[in-house]
Design a protein around this motif. Structure first.
Motif, PDB file in Angstrom:
ATOM      1  N   CYS A   1       0.860  -1.184   0.000  1.00 48.14           N
ATOM      2  CA  CYS A   1       0.000   0.000   0.000  1.00 48.14           C
ATOM      3  C   CYS A   1       0.894   1.230   0.000  1.00 48.14           C
ATOM      4  CB  CYS A   1      -0.924  -0.013   1.218  1.00 48.14           C
ATOM      5  SG  CYS A   1      -2.265   1.198   1.164  1.00 48.14           S
ATOM      6  N   VAL A   2       0.555   2.179  -0.853  1.00 50.99           N
ATOM      7  CA  VAL A   2       1.327   3.427  -0.935  1.00 50.99           C
ATOM      8  C   VAL A   2       0.361   4.612  -0.918  1.00 50.99           C
ATOM      9  CG1 VAL A   2       3.202   2.339  -2.255  1.00 50.99           C
ATOM     10  CG2 VAL A   2       1.304   3.425  -3.480  1.00 50.99           C
ATOM     11  N   ALA A   3       0.914   5.783  -0.738  1.00 51.64           N
ATOM     12  CA  ALA A   3       0.093   7.001  -0.798  1.00 51.64           C
ATOM     13  C   ALA A   3      -0.596   7.065  -2.159  1.00 51.64           C
ATOM     14  CB  ALA A   3       0.961   8.234  -0.582  1.00 51.64           C
ATOM     15  N   ARG A   4      -1.821   7.570  -2.155  1.00 52.32           N
ATOM     16  CA  ARG A   4      -2.611   7.574  -3.387  1.00 52.32           C
ATOM     17  C   ARG A   4      -1.928   8.366  -4.499  1.00 52.32           C
ATOM     18  NH1 ARG A   4      -7.500   7.238   0.604  1.00 52.32           N
ATOM     19  NH2 ARG A   4      -6.157   8.617   1.777  1.00 52.32           N
ATOM     20  N   SER A   5      -1.233   9.434  -4.101  1.00 47.57           N
ATOM     21  CA  SER A   5      -0.570  10.265  -5.121  1.00 47.57           C
ATOM     22  C   SER A   5       0.578   9.512  -5.782  1.00 47.57           C
ATOM     23  CB  SER A   5      -0.043  11.544  -4.467  1.00 47.57           C
ATOM     24  OG  SER A   5       0.866  11.218  -3.430  1.00 47.57           O
ATOM     25  N   LYS A   6       1.063   8.467  -5.136  1.00 46.81           N
ATOM     26  CA  LYS A   6       2.182   7.710  -5.704  1.00 46.81           C
ATOM     27  C   LYS A   6       1.745   6.493  -6.512  1.00 46.81           C
ATOM     28  CE  LYS A   6       5.585   9.497  -2.604  1.00 46.81           C
ATOM     29  NZ  LYS A   6       6.555   9.292  -1.527  1.00 46.81           N
TER      30      LYS A   6
ATOM     31  N   ALA B   1       8.876   4.006  -1.550  1.00 46.86           N
ATOM     32  CA  ALA B   1       7.819   5.012  -1.755  1.00 46.86           C
ATOM     33  C   ALA B   1       7.166   5.426  -0.439  1.00 46.86           C
ATOM     34  CB  ALA B   1       6.771   4.464  -2.727  1.00 46.86           C
ATOM     35  N   GLY B   2       7.708   4.964   0.676  1.00 47.44           N
ATOM     36  CA  GLY B   2       7.124   5.317   1.974  1.00 47.44           C
ATOM     37  C   GLY B   2       5.888   4.523   2.310  1.00 47.44           C
ATOM     38  N   GLY B   3       5.701   3.403   1.607  1.00 48.42           N
ATOM     39  CA  GLY B   3       4.498   2.607   1.812  1.00 48.42           C
ATOM     40  C   GLY B   3       4.720   1.455   2.780  1.00 48.42           C
ATOM     41  N   THR B   4       3.766   0.537   2.764  1.00 48.42           N
ATOM     42  CA  THR B   4       3.822  -0.599   3.683  1.00 48.42           C
ATOM     43  C   THR B   4       3.918  -1.917   2.912  1.00 48.42           C
ATOM     44  OG1 THR B   4       2.678  -1.805   5.444  1.00 48.42           O
ATOM     45  CG2 THR B   4       1.294  -0.764   3.796  1.00 48.42           C
ATOM     46  N   VAL B   5       4.507  -2.917   3.553  1.00 45.45           N
ATOM     47  CA  VAL B   5       4.646  -4.238   2.944  1.00 45.45           C
ATOM     48  C   VAL B   5       3.346  -5.027   2.979  1.00 45.45           C
ATOM     49  CG1 VAL B   5       7.095  -4.330   3.511  1.00 45.45           C
ATOM     50  CG2 VAL B   5       5.449  -5.400   5.063  1.00 45.45           C
TER      51      VAL B   5
END
Lengths: 461, 461
Positions: A340-345, A406-410
């Motif tokens: 999961c990543v930020a929507r903008s990414k 991307a600063g997201g989660t695994v």
């Protein structure tokens, strides 16, 4: 006395399975290539007291416990450990009570998600969490993994609908944690701590869920795109427009075709990528929301974007989304990602994932709970092709690395289990892992609750 | 070297307060008659590193830490312990970032709730949690107590809007816990565990909150009732009608009159009890919801029930609701209850609370987040009247007993602190208290984090 003889004094004989052929289906979940071992036995308790008796037997005999629901997990969280006792909650499958005035339901953990939804709908109520596995997955497993689904983008994840839990703890006690009422701040939120703990802190034996009134009928919006990046931009545009749809899903043509080949649903593959949105806001405000979504799709370069005037067609697309995973499984082993990543990414990350598939020469089908930035690249391999398996596994690890960069989660919703344990160790700081270890030791002092899953506890086997 | 000399080597001199007159306002919160002691010092850190330095100093010197926000708490959670270090986060009051696309804000803990709401409104965004203390209370304190408010009935409590936290732990480490993205199930939900832990597990030094688009303008519905029980029935009827209003508040004439005497708002006291509801559903569906609420009030025996056609009047009633507590405080010490019961039990419990006031000859004003079953009987006493104080305290305990008898909780939103610690011990089973103690010891191994608050840890001072 053998372990099994001893076990049969602790719990009734007729809930114990030791026949290897019968046991096998209880030894693993749906995570591709996640390792599992032989259990000493599987039990299928009929009530909480039997679960507690089994856990106390495990404490006395230093046997690890692996709890499981219906085994639809995709991370190996329910996979058997060598010499463990598998406690399957599938026989505890009753809806115990539905309270239409308080809008709650009290259920056993083995109740299938869709069965709960159907039952409460009789009272005009709605249990929102809707993992794509809803026809097969159980509420206990949904809670243990804090499952997501299509509705999360507007309605949130499973734990937000869990009011309270009955749990058999790592010390063999039967406890009730959580809220008694709509608001309740009496003590630590052990309910939230247990939800998503993947059986490492206790076994969920009863769940009281919060319900909503049934929502108004939803309107579907469909957008066709030539590329993943344009579809990803469509998602970013919807978010930037300040709209919160009740679903916002991405499905690529590979998935649509696989579903069509299986179910013959007549889905045309007129686009490389499809975005499926819905809005359940009634009246003019809902029409405005649908129009804003169409505009967001168009400004991202959609080749076609419209409010679906055909409810059956819209439902077929959503059904295809839900069936994508089993449809692909028909074609061979499928390794499922869950970042999961930020929507903008989303556009950039979708592009990078596509590149990873190409770099590893791996067939990569894309589905996503795109509105949450929760991406599920599906790595499809031919059965028995060991080299393809290795390439898919390498792609899997590369996708995790991209998510973290991307600063997201695994893991957005499937949990850590075995497949994401390394990813978790990369994502969390050493100090936060230390906090996990401290909490695990505090609530599972014997180290018997699903040891080795999610993260390693030094000293546990 | 004295403790203070030693402290001034650990943190800058200019953040240390030792003057007893200046310290006094930092030694307690707003909980009436909750005990507090003299601290060794108060510090007002400007950044997280200073908080961590102070906690490490406390570990080395075996000094207890009492964190506080702006001190509007109503349970004594922020009250100083003898010889403790009070760490006030009020100087860390900056909004660090607002991301309009991801709909998040990153803030320091000392930001005042209303200031955050005003800041994000500039970007068309909304931070829903709205405790009545919003003009004065800080986000850090709101998170530490998992504060509620008026909007909860539809939009949930503070922790549902906390994505992640930066925390200084009981071992003096700076950690970040929580979700990186809209969905994130990587590891235990330590975010939820910390939220509502009242400073007993760590100190919140930064909060990333989830925001919503600003909601549509709300429509208010007002109902007048002759009795608490009829108003309570109005609440139960709204719930039974399957309506989820965006607020559903109860205010009695005593509160309305106190606000009117103070603010001269021209609120007529034409009813013994008023229910105030609002709906923010737009268009025809919202009109239908408002009509359903009016019907629910009328069928409960309202002497008057109508959609407010005068937005100013409606706002005046809601303002009166928010001002009720400070208005009553002008009349003398006010002991504030905070129980929560099932919505269907609101009429009966309101009746029993009224009886308790009469039995103890105590003036009892009633306000409630009635739609959640969260009742706030306010026990009003004349200043300096020791006998009235004792009677009010006895009534306070009786109300807790009624809440527990009704299957409710001793705290819906204010937290346990000191005033509800006995209540918590009655509410939770011994096994669940044991789990609390185990978690506390795991994350606060030195026993320095707000010891003695919420529940007792054997062996802690």
């Amino acid at each position: 006395m053998s372990l099994i003889d001893s076990l049969s004094r602790a719990v009734p004989d007729d809930i114990i399975i030791t026949d290897p052929d019968v046991m096998d289906r209880y030894l693993h979940d749906d995570a591709e290539w996640a390792p599992y071992e032989q259990a000493v036995a599987v039990i299928r308790p009929r009530d909480t007291a039997q679960v507690a008796a089994a856990v106390n037997w495990c404490i006395e005999n230093r046997v690890a416990v692996v709890p499981r629901g219906s085994g639809t997990g995709l991370s190996g969280g329910a996979n058997a450990l060598a010499g463990c006792l598998v406690i399957s909650l599938d026989a505890m499958d009753r809806v115990l009570a539905v309270d239409p005035v308080e809008r709650t339901a009290r259920v056993q953990p083995g109740v299938i998600n869709n069965d709960l939804r159907a039952r409460v709908a009789e009272d005009g109520l709605w249990y929102p969490p809707d993992p794509a596995s809803a026809p097969w997955s159980s509420i206990g497993g949904n809670v243990a993994t804090n499952a997501g689904g299509l509705c999360c983008v507007k309605y949130g994840v499973t734990s937000e609908y869990v009011l309270s839990l009955e749990v058999v703890t790592g010390t063999g006690k039967i406890v009730r944690v959580g809220k008694r009422t709509a608001k309740d701040v009496a003590g630590y939120d052990l309910r939230a701590l247990l939800a998503g703990s993947e059986g490492t802190l206790g076994i969920i034996t009863e769940v009281t869920v919060r319900l909503l009134p049934l929502p108004p009928a939803a309107t579907a919006i469909v957008g066709y795109f030539d590329s993943l990046v344009e579809a990803g931009q469509g998602v970013a545009n919807v978010t930037a427009a300040g709209v919160i749809p009740s679903a916002l899903e991405l499905v690529d043509s590979y998935c649509l075709k696989a579903v069509d080949d299986w179910k013959n649903m007549g889905l045309s593959a007129e686009a490389e990528v499809i975005l499926l949105a819905s809005t359940d806001v009634p009246g003019a405000a809902g029409e405005a929301e649908a129009a804003a979504i169409v505009a967001a799709f168009e400004s991202a370069g959609a080749t076609f974007a419209a409010v679906s005037e055909n409810a059956e067609e819209a439902e077929a697309f959503f059904a295809a989304r839900r069936l994508a995973y089993p449809a692909l499984e028909r074609l061979g082993p499928v390794l499922t990602e869950d970042i999961c990543v930020a929507r903008s990414k989303v556009p950039e990350v979708l592009r990078r994932i596509q590149g990873i598939g190409e770099a590893h020469d791996t067939v990569l089908a894309q589905i996503a709970h795109a509105g949450d930035g929760n991406l599920h690249p599906l790595l499809v391999t031919p059965a028995g092709d060991e080299d393809a398996k290795r390439r898919a596994q390498a792609a899997f690890e590369d996708i995790i690395a991209v998510a973290l960069e991307a600063g997201g989660t695994v893991s957005g919703e499937h949990g850590i289990g075995l497949l994401k344990a390394d990813g978790l160790a990369s994502q969390l700081s050493a100090e936060v892992i230390d906090m996990h270890v401290a909490v695990k030791r505090a609530l599972d002092p014997h180290g018997i609750m699903n040891p080795g899953k999610v993260f390693a506890v030094p000293g546990e086997e």
